[in-house]
Design an enzyme around this catalytic site. Structure first.
Site, PDB file in Angstrom:
ATOM      1  CD  GLU A 153      48.789  36.227  39.739  1.00 46.93           C
ATOM      2  OE1 GLU A 153      48.508  37.255  39.105  1.00 46.93           O
ATOM      3  OE2 GLU A 153      48.375  35.094  39.400  1.00 46.93           O
ATOM      4  CG  HIS A 175      45.144  38.350  42.486  1.00 48.43           C
ATOM      5  ND1 HIS A 175      46.269  37.612  42.227  1.00 48.43           N
ATOM      6  CD2 HIS A 175      44.137  37.780  41.774  1.00 48.43           C
ATOM      7  CE1 HIS A 175      45.954  36.631  41.392  1.00 48.43           C
ATOM      8  NE2 HIS A 175      44.670  36.708  41.094  1.00 48.43           N
ATOM      9  N   GLY A 228      45.956  29.594  38.101  1.00 48.15           N
ATOM     10  CA  GLY A 228      46.841  29.458  36.945  1.00 48.15           C
ATOM     11  C   GLY A 228      47.524  28.104  36.851  1.00 48.15           C
ATOM     12  CD  GLU A 274      41.205  34.565  42.797  1.00 49.21           C
ATOM     13  OE1 GLU A 274      40.645  34.319  41.722  1.00 49.21           O
ATOM     14  OE2 GLU A 274      42.220  35.266  42.889  1.00 49.21           O
ATOM     15  CB  SER A 334      42.104  26.325  37.274  1.00 51.87           C
ATOM     16  OG  SER A 334      43.481  26.613  37.410  1.00 51.87           O
ATOM     17  CG  ASN A 391      42.980  39.430  37.554  1.00 49.90           C
ATOM     18  OD1 ASN A 391      43.427  40.421  36.984  1.00 49.90           O
ATOM     19  ND2 ASN A 391      43.636  38.783  38.511  1.00 49.90           N
ATOM     20  CD1 TRP A 392      40.457  40.195  31.468  1.00 46.27           C
ATOM     21  CD2 TRP A 392      40.739  42.139  30.366  1.00 46.27           C
ATOM     22  NE1 TRP A 392      39.283  40.480  30.806  1.00 46.27           N
ATOM     23  CE2 TRP A 392      39.427  41.663  30.121  1.00 46.27           C
ATOM     24  CE3 TRP A 392      41.138  43.334  29.780  1.00 46.27           C
ATOM     25  CZ2 TRP A 392      38.521  42.348  29.308  1.00 46.27           C
ATOM     26  CZ3 TRP A 392      40.236  44.019  28.969  1.00 46.27           C
ATOM     27  CH2 TRP A 392      38.942  43.527  28.727  1.00 46.27           C
ATOM     28  CE  LYS A 393      45.706  36.047  36.883  1.00 48.30           C
ATOM     29  NZ  LYS A 393      46.301  34.897  37.495  1.00 48.30           N
ATOM     30  N   GLY A 405      40.830  34.103  35.656  1.00 55.99           N
ATOM     31  CA  GLY A 405      42.050  34.666  35.092  1.00 55.99           C
ATOM     32  C   GLY A 405      42.164  34.304  33.622  1.00 55.99           C
ATOM     33  N   GLY A 406      42.937  33.254  33.342  1.00 55.57           N
ATOM     34  CA  GLY A 406      43.287  32.871  31.975  1.00 55.57           C
ATOM     35  C   GLY A 406      42.111  32.821  31.010  1.00 55.57           C
TER      36      GLY A 406
HETATM   37  C1  PEP Z   1      43.078  34.672  39.144  1.00 61.22           C
HETATM   38  O1  PEP Z   1      44.167  35.114  38.847  1.00 61.22           O
HETATM   39  O2  PEP Z   1      42.344  35.346  39.870  1.00 61.22           O
HETATM   40  C2  PEP Z   1      42.705  33.356  38.636  1.00 61.22           C
HETATM   41  C3  PEP Z   1      41.720  32.753  39.210  1.00 61.22           C
HETATM   42  O3  PEP Z   1      43.427  32.856  37.576  1.00 61.22           O
HETATM   43  P1  PEP Z   1      43.101  31.518  36.720  1.00 61.22           P
HETATM   44  O4  PEP Z   1      41.625  31.525  36.425  1.00 61.22           O
HETATM   45  O5  PEP Z   1      43.954  31.637  35.517  1.00 61.22           O
HETATM   46  O6  PEP Z   1      43.473  30.362  37.600  1.00 61.22           O
END
Ligand code: PEP
Length: 250
Positions: A97, A95, A173, A167, A213, A10-12, A234-235
């Site tokens: 967010e 998600h 994050g 999640e 994470s 997920n590149w957000k 994500g990151g």
């Molecule tokens: C996400 O936003 O779905 C996520 C899991 O982010 P991260 O891996 O950065 O925690």
């Protein structure tokens, strides 16, 4: 039952069109030794370019959200018809967010699920609890409500391609990852909830991803758990070498 692994990024709100295309070029170096489904979710602005850049790779391309109306006076919203028009085949819904920053309630998500299904988009449906909810013993109740209300009115046949992403909000994050045991316990509980809601056969086949994470040095232990069928990242999905190591987990 053996379930095909599913590794998603997920590149957000990152990457211009050019950066997105460059990232796809970098992901072509992954061996995909586990024969996983690989999905990337760029911003709406990059969807079509990423679809084109992914030609011949087998990568699935997803929108990070979509609205529930097909068209109309809904400034800034993007409809499932428009998502399909980019060539994308998948959509992430729910998600955390979107839930916490943009007001996506279970009721709104239920409409979005219906709209996405109507247009044949494969849904990655996210659920998860906050730290406070976990510490007060409410994890399973919170997730059950998200599943029951978000997927209300749809049966196993309609949801046959659905992918669930667990999640925990406190792990997204933050650098804090659920332990592999915490992930396994919650995934097992989610599978039991889905068996009740949509039947045993559905629950045995549905893929449940862990997100929060995930990185190169924890993915192997997480993927080793029986009820973890993949990861939503994500990151670490923004850097080709790191995401490639996650795709090629051991
Ligand atoms: C996400 O936003 O779905 C996520 C899991 O982010 P991260 O891996 O950065 O925690």
């Amino acid at each position: 039952m053996s379930r095909k692994p599913f590794i998603a990024g997920n590149w957000k709100m990152h990457n211009t069109v050019e950066e997105s295309v460059n990232l796809i070029e970098g992901l072509k170096a992954a061996k995909n030794k586990n024969n996983a489904d690989i999905m990337v979710a760029p911003s709406f602005t990059s969807l079509n370019a990423v679809v084109k850049a992914s030609a011949g790779t087998g990568f699935k391309v997803a929108a990070q959200d979509c609205y529930y109306e097909d068209k109309g006076a809904f400034t800034s919203q993007v409809s499932p018809v428009q998502v399909k028009g980019t060539g994308a085949t998948h959509v992430i819904l729910g998600h955390s967010e979107r839930r916490s920053l943009f007001g996506d309630t279970d009721e709104i998500l239920n409409k979005k699920v219906g709209a996405a299904l109507n247009h044949g988009l494969v849904i990655v449906f996210c659920v998860g609890e906050t730290l406070e909810q976990r510490e007060s013993g409410k994890t399973e109740k919170v997730i059950k409500d998200q599943l029951v209300n978000g997927l209300k009115g749809f049966g196993a046949e309609q949801l046959k391609d659905l992918v669930i992403a667990y999640e925990p909000v406190w792990a997204i994050g933050t650098g804090k990852t659920a332990t592999p045991e915490q992930a396994q316990d919650t995934h097992k509980a989610i599978r039991a909830m889905l068996a009740e809601q949509l039947g045993k056969e559905f629950a045995a086949g549905v893929r449940i991803l862990y997100g929060g994470s995930v990185k190169a040095d924890n993915v192997d232990a997480i993927m080793a758990k029986e009820d973890v069928d993949g990861v939503l990242v994500g990151g670490q999905s923004l850097i080709a070498e790191k995401f490639n190591r996650i795709i090629d987990y051991n």
